[in-house]
Design a protein around this motif. Structure first.
Motif, mmCIF file in Angstrom:
data_model
loop_
_atom_site.group_PDB
_atom_site.id
_atom_site.type_symbol
_atom_site.label_atom_id
_atom_site.label_comp_id
_atom_site.label_asym_id
_atom_site.label_seq_id
_atom_site.Cartn_x
_atom_site.Cartn_y
_atom_site.Cartn_z
ATOM 1 N N LEU A 99 2.927 0.444 -2.967
ATOM 2 C CA LEU A 99 2.294 0.816 -2.789
ATOM 3 C C LEU A 99 0.908 1.484 -3.074
ATOM 4 O O LEU A 99 -0.216 1.339 -2.764
ATOM 5 N N ARG A 100 1.842 1.429 -4.766
ATOM 6 C CA ARG A 100 1.037 1.403 -5.405
ATOM 7 C C ARG A 100 0.118 0.635 -5.476
ATOM 8 O O ARG A 100 -1.159 0.677 -6.134
ATOM 9 N N LYS A 101 0.656 -0.861 -5.631
ATOM 10 C CA LYS A 101 -0.406 -1.860 -5.217
ATOM 11 C C LYS A 101 -1.874 -2.198 -4.450
ATOM 12 O O LYS A 101 -2.145 -2.476 -4.491
ATOM 13 N N THR A 102 -1.611 -1.386 -3.408
ATOM 14 C CA THR A 102 -2.453 -1.575 -2.132
ATOM 15 C C THR A 102 -3.683 -0.752 -2.335
ATOM 16 O O THR A 102 -4.216 -0.923 -2.203
ATOM 17 N N ILE A 103 -2.696 0.848 -3.033
ATOM 18 C CA ILE A 103 -4.175 1.495 -3.466
ATOM 19 C C ILE A 103 -4.988 0.661 -4.500
ATOM 20 O O ILE A 103 -6.368 0.784 -4.324
ATOM 21 N N LYS A 111 -6.208 -7.873 -6.708
ATOM 22 C CA LYS A 111 -5.745 -8.272 -5.531
ATOM 23 C C LYS A 111 -3.816 -8.030 -5.222
ATOM 24 O O LYS A 111 -4.009 -7.962 -5.862
ATOM 25 N N ILE A 112 -3.668 -8.441 -3.967
ATOM 26 C CA ILE A 112 -2.994 -8.251 -3.783
ATOM 27 C C ILE A 112 -2.379 -9.343 -3.066
ATOM 28 O O ILE A 112 -2.989 -9.454 -1.339
ATOM 29 N N THR A 113 -1.269 -10.341 -2.466
ATOM 30 C CA THR A 113 -1.012 -11.372 -1.970
ATOM 31 C C THR A 113 -0.823 -10.712 -0.197
ATOM 32 O O THR A 113 0.295 -9.947 -0.737
ATOM 33 N N THR A 114 -0.275 -11.202 0.266
ATOM 34 C CA THR A 114 0.315 -11.732 1.421
ATOM 35 C C THR A 114 1.912 -10.676 0.731
ATOM 36 O O THR A 114 2.262 -9.598 1.292
ATOM 37 N N GLU A 115 2.637 -11.996 0.585
ATOM 38 C CA GLU A 115 3.812 -11.261 0.519
ATOM 39 C C GLU A 115 4.599 -9.672 -0.376
ATOM 40 O O GLU A 115 4.907 -8.644 -0.100
ATOM 41 N N GLU A 116 3.384 -10.054 -1.270
ATOM 42 C CA GLU A 116 3.020 -8.699 -2.358
ATOM 43 C C GLU A 116 2.732 -6.977 -1.180
ATOM 44 O O GLU A 116 4.226 -5.722 -1.036
#
Length: 246
Positions: A99-103, A111-116
């Motif tokens: 969630l933090r990475k997505t925010i 950037k956030i990968t599909t896996e993440e």
């Protein structure tokens, strides 16, 4: 000894709930001559066990059965509950990180990968799945799964996510359920269940597949990989089981 109002205040449980537990035979304290319920320290320890199981999603009927199996020895329950809570904590830590990475990605900070995006999500990510699994496959099967996954939660998550992500991509490409690549994913899914959960038969695998589409929680979770992925996965599994049975 504690009167029922004192026991309720100490535990945060309502008097009505304690009456209900007594009626079910789940927690039956001594009664004084005038009929007042008197709770001992042992009763409160048992109440703590009950509340932990409730938090973990166990229905009262199953809690009663578990407590009856162990008799008066509460230690096995405490150890089982600690293991379940530690596993839940690890899953929550992964989800919080996701969630933090997505925010941060939404803010343009990274950037956030599909896996993440899907780290922490698996077909059994909800506590209520535990109840359904016990009801369908039995407590022994669920305990075996918990034991196999202990200390490997991240690997388990990654394994299931990889398969569902691949199936979601195949769905987007318009591949039929019977496509060879889909059947390979079904075989990997069965192998993953057998490795990390229990020795799943083809019959049970077929039931699991149907559950992916029929159970709202399973469907919602799997469809995070792409709308329709749960139904698609169920169809892929159905074809796989049929072919293996020929």
């Amino acid at each position: 000894m504690y009167y029922i109002k004192e026991a309720a205040q100490l535990s945060g449980v309502s008097v009505k709930t304690l009456h209900h537990y007594d009626k079910l035979g789940l927690l039956s304290p001594l009664k004084s001559e005038n009929g007042y319920r008197l709770y001992s320290e042992a009763d409160l320890e048992r109440l703590q066990i009950i509340l932990f199981y409730k938090y973990l999603g166990f229905p009262l009927k199953e809690i009663a059965e578990l407590l009856a199996q162990e008799g008066q020895d509460l230690l096995p329950h405490l150890l089982r509950q600690l293991q379940s809570l530690e596993q839940e904590k690890e899953r929550l830590d992964i989800l919080i990180s996701t969630l933090r990475k997505t925010i941060q990605a939404q803010k343009g900070e990274r950037k956030i990968t599909t896996e993440e995006k899907f780290a922490g999500f698996t077909y059994e990510a909800h506590r209520s799945y535990h109840d359904q699994a016990v009801e369908k496959y039995g407590q022994a099967v669920v305990d075996e799964a918990i034991g196999r996954q202990a200390g490997q939660e991240e690997q388990v998550t990654a394994a299931f996510n990889r398969i569902f992500r691949n199936l979601a991509n195949n769905l987007q490409q318009g591949l039929p359920a019977a496509a060879e690549t889909n059947q390979e994913q079904a075989a990997q899914l069965l192998q993953t269940i057998r490795r990390y959960s229990f020795d799943c038969s083809l019959e049970i695998f077929a039931q699991i597949g149907r559950g992916y589409a029929a159970n709202p929680e399973f469907k919602e979770n799997i469809d995070q990989f792409g709308a329709g992925t749960a139904r698609y996965t169920a169809d892929v599994i159905a074809v796989y089981v049929q072919k293996q049975g020929e």
